[in-house]
Motif scaffolding. Structure first.
Motif, PDB file in Angstrom:
ATOM      1  N   SER A   4      18.690  -6.815   8.082  1.00 27.48           N
ATOM      2  CA  SER A   4      18.735  -6.933   6.490  1.00 27.48           C
ATOM      3  C   SER A   4      17.527  -6.363   5.951  1.00 27.48           C
ATOM      4  N   ARG A   5      17.568  -6.184   4.750  1.00 31.25           N
ATOM      5  CA  ARG A   5      16.271  -5.238   4.163  1.00 31.25           C
ATOM      6  C   ARG A   5      15.931  -6.268   2.800  1.00 31.25           C
ATOM      7  N   ALA A   6      14.475  -6.079   2.690  1.00 30.46           N
ATOM      8  CA  ALA A   6      14.008  -6.710   1.297  1.00 30.46           C
ATOM      9  C   ALA A   6      13.101  -5.565   0.810  1.00 30.46           C
ATOM     10  N   TYR A   7      13.223  -5.172  -0.458  1.00 29.73           N
ATOM     11  CA  TYR A   7      12.447  -4.220  -1.083  1.00 29.73           C
ATOM     12  C   TYR A   7      11.426  -4.875  -1.845  1.00 29.73           C
ATOM     13  N   ALA A   8      10.047  -4.205  -2.006  1.00 32.51           N
ATOM     14  CA  ALA A   8       8.971  -4.690  -2.729  1.00 32.51           C
ATOM     15  C   ALA A   8       8.166  -3.532  -3.340  1.00 32.51           C
ATOM     16  N   ASP A   9       7.494  -3.854  -4.516  1.00 34.30           N
ATOM     17  CA  ASP A   9       6.641  -3.031  -5.162  1.00 34.30           C
ATOM     18  C   ASP A   9       5.107  -3.720  -4.714  1.00 34.30           C
ATOM     19  N   ILE A  10       4.156  -2.915  -4.501  1.00 31.92           N
ATOM     20  CA  ILE A  10       2.739  -3.383  -4.086  1.00 31.92           C
ATOM     21  C   ILE A  10       1.946  -2.602  -4.737  1.00 31.92           C
ATOM     22  N   ALA A  11       0.792  -3.408  -5.648  1.00 28.76           N
ATOM     23  CA  ALA A  11      -0.219  -2.615  -6.399  1.00 28.76           C
ATOM     24  C   ALA A  11      -1.494  -3.403  -6.082  1.00 28.76           C
ATOM     25  N   CYS A  12      -2.647  -2.803  -5.949  1.00 29.10           N
ATOM     26  CA  CYS A  12      -3.769  -3.412  -5.885  1.00 29.10           C
ATOM     27  C   CYS A  12      -4.875  -2.470  -6.283  1.00 29.10           C
ATOM     28  N   LYS A  13      -6.354  -3.102  -6.490  1.00 25.18           N
ATOM     29  CA  LYS A  13      -7.435  -2.376  -6.896  1.00 25.18           C
ATOM     30  C   LYS A  13      -8.277  -3.061  -6.008  1.00 25.18           C
ATOM     31  N   GLY A  14      -9.477  -2.089  -5.700  1.00 25.80           N
ATOM     32  CA  GLY A  14     -10.482  -2.677  -4.767  1.00 25.80           C
ATOM     33  C   GLY A  14     -11.503  -1.422  -4.636  1.00 25.80           C
ATOM     34  N   VAL A  15     -12.230  -1.440  -3.300  1.00 25.86           N
ATOM     35  CA  VAL A  15     -13.262  -0.553  -3.162  1.00 25.86           C
ATOM     36  C   VAL A  15     -12.817   0.325  -2.013  1.00 25.86           C
ATOM     37  N   HIS A  16     -12.922   1.582  -2.258  1.00 30.87           N
ATOM     38  CA  HIS A  16     -12.478   2.442  -0.956  1.00 30.87           C
ATOM     39  C   HIS A  16     -13.523   2.019   0.398  1.00 30.87           C
ATOM     40  N   LEU A  17     -13.055   2.225   1.509  1.00 34.64           N
ATOM     41  CA  LEU A  17     -13.511   2.010   2.641  1.00 34.64           C
ATOM     42  C   LEU A  17     -13.578   0.335   2.870  1.00 34.64           C
ATOM     43  N   VAL A  18     -13.232  -0.539   1.869  1.00 30.45           N
ATOM     44  CA  VAL A  18     -13.081  -1.926   2.194  1.00 30.45           C
ATOM     45  C   VAL A  18     -11.808  -2.518   1.976  1.00 30.45           C
ATOM     46  N   GLY A  19     -11.192  -2.116   0.958  1.00 28.54           N
ATOM     47  CA  GLY A  19      -9.807  -2.494   0.606  1.00 28.54           C
ATOM     48  C   GLY A  19      -9.551  -3.020  -0.473  1.00 28.54           C
ATOM     49  N   CYS A  20      -8.478  -3.842  -0.900  1.00 27.91           N
ATOM     50  CA  CYS A  20      -8.044  -4.149  -2.014  1.00 27.91           C
ATOM     51  C   CYS A  20      -7.173  -5.356  -2.211  1.00 27.91           C
ATOM     52  N   ASP A  21      -7.119  -5.825  -3.436  1.00 28.12           N
ATOM     53  CA  ASP A  21      -6.452  -7.101  -3.841  1.00 28.12           C
ATOM     54  C   ASP A  21      -5.559  -6.782  -4.949  1.00 28.12           C
ATOM     55  N   GLY A  22      -4.227  -7.548  -4.782  1.00 27.80           N
ATOM     56  CA  GLY A  22      -3.501  -7.361  -5.828  1.00 27.80           C
ATOM     57  C   GLY A  22      -2.160  -8.073  -5.829  1.00 27.80           C
ATOM     58  N   ASP A  23      -1.052  -7.687  -6.130  1.00 28.75           N
ATOM     59  CA  ASP A  23       0.301  -7.996  -6.080  1.00 28.75           C
ATOM     60  C   ASP A  23       1.229  -7.865  -5.463  1.00 28.75           C
ATOM     61  N   PHE A  24       2.210  -8.333  -4.828  1.00 27.72           N
ATOM     62  CA  PHE A  24       3.426  -7.980  -4.110  1.00 27.72           C
ATOM     63  C   PHE A  24       4.729  -8.501  -4.820  1.00 27.72           C
ATOM     64  N   THR A  25       5.601  -7.800  -5.291  1.00 31.04           N
ATOM     65  CA  THR A  25       6.596  -8.372  -5.901  1.00 31.04           C
ATOM     66  C   THR A  25       8.018  -7.608  -5.277  1.00 31.04           C
ATOM     67  N   PHE A  26       8.809  -8.591  -4.897  1.00 26.95           N
ATOM     68  CA  PHE A  26      10.206  -8.243  -4.307  1.00 26.95           C
ATOM     69  C   PHE A  26      10.978  -7.751  -5.579  1.00 26.95           C
ATOM     70  N   THR A  27      11.625  -6.608  -5.172  1.00 30.07           N
ATOM     71  CA  THR A  27      12.531  -5.975  -6.166  1.00 30.07           C
ATOM     72  C   THR A  27      14.152  -6.040  -5.677  1.00 30.07           C
ATOM     73  N   GLY A  28      14.566  -6.590  -4.772  1.00 34.75           N
ATOM     74  CA  GLY A  28      15.900  -6.518  -4.259  1.00 34.75           C
ATOM     75  C   GLY A  28      16.105  -6.545  -2.765  1.00 34.75           C
ATOM     76  N   GLY A  29      17.239  -6.330  -2.130  1.00 34.72           N
ATOM     77  CA  GLY A  29      17.262  -6.274  -0.867  1.00 34.72           C
ATOM     78  C   GLY A  29      18.900  -6.149  -0.467  1.00 34.72           C
ATOM     79  N   THR A  30      19.249  -6.116   0.736  1.00 36.65           N
ATOM     80  CA  THR A  30      20.701  -5.837   1.137  1.00 36.65           C
ATOM     81  C   THR A  30      20.986  -6.998   2.181  1.00 36.65           C
TER      82      THR A  30
END
Length: 185
Positions: free
Chosen positions: A105-131
């Motif tokens: 079974s598959r779940a699909y999601a969008d991911i978006a984040c902002k942060g600092v290069h070489l460190v990482g980022c924080d943001g949102d993960f949103t499910f968009t559908g699945g099978t």
């Protein structure tokens, strides 16, 4: 522990066939904590006088936190684009993810984040559908991504092959599956 195991089955992160026999009721919202140690590959392109863009993907096994420790819940792959401002190191990333459970079974999601290069980022993960068991999944939550990307060499026209690794953490991932139609299993 049993209630948590039932939630994992509803989400489709089958841990064992015994748990699959007793799923939690559909159309109820559940929240879990999960993480993945990921590996990524792609290219970094110089895209402006003070900017670079990473185009690639990251993938890894997803683990769900339980009272007994982390349990293997499935596999994810996320193609992504990261834009980097070389003046201040800020970065902005967007991607689309596919999570494949043990039963395919598959779940699909969008991911978006902002942060600092070489460190990482924080943001949102949103499910968009699945099978299959994930059909109609909704929800999401905050996400933190940490990476081991390398310095980008300075110079005109740079295109650099990049391999990286890191961790992605979902501290509070909420999801909801719709109620099955009458007569459906």
């Amino acid at each position: 522990m049993r209630a948590l195991a039932r939630r994992l089955v509803v989400l489709g992160f089958s841990i064992a066939s015994v748990m699959a026999a007793a799923p939690a009721g559909a159309d109820s919202e559940e929240t879990i904590k999960a993480f993945s140690a990921w590996q990524g590959r792609g290219q970094v392109f110089e895209t402006s006088e003070f900017g670079a863009t990473f185009v690639g993907s990251f993938s890894g096994i997803i683990y769900v936190e339980t009272e007994k420790g982390p349990l293997d819940a499935g596999f994810m792959i996320c193609p992504a684009i990261v834009t980097i401002d070389m003046r201040d190191g800020s970065q902005d990333a967007k991607g689309r993810c596919t999570i494949v459970a043990k039963d395919s079974s598959r779940a699909y999601a969008d991911i978006a984040c902002k942060g600092v290069h070489l460190v990482g980022c924080d943001g949102d993960f949103t499910f968009t559908g699945g099978t299959e068991r994930f059909a109609g999944i909704t929800g999401g939550g905050p996400v933190t991504i940490r990476s081991s990307l390398h310095e980008i060499p300075a110079g005109a026209g740079n295109v650099v092959q990049e391999s990286a690794g890191g961790i992605i953490v979902w501290p509070k991932l909420t999801y909801k599956l719709p109620e099955p139609a009458a007569g459906a299993q």
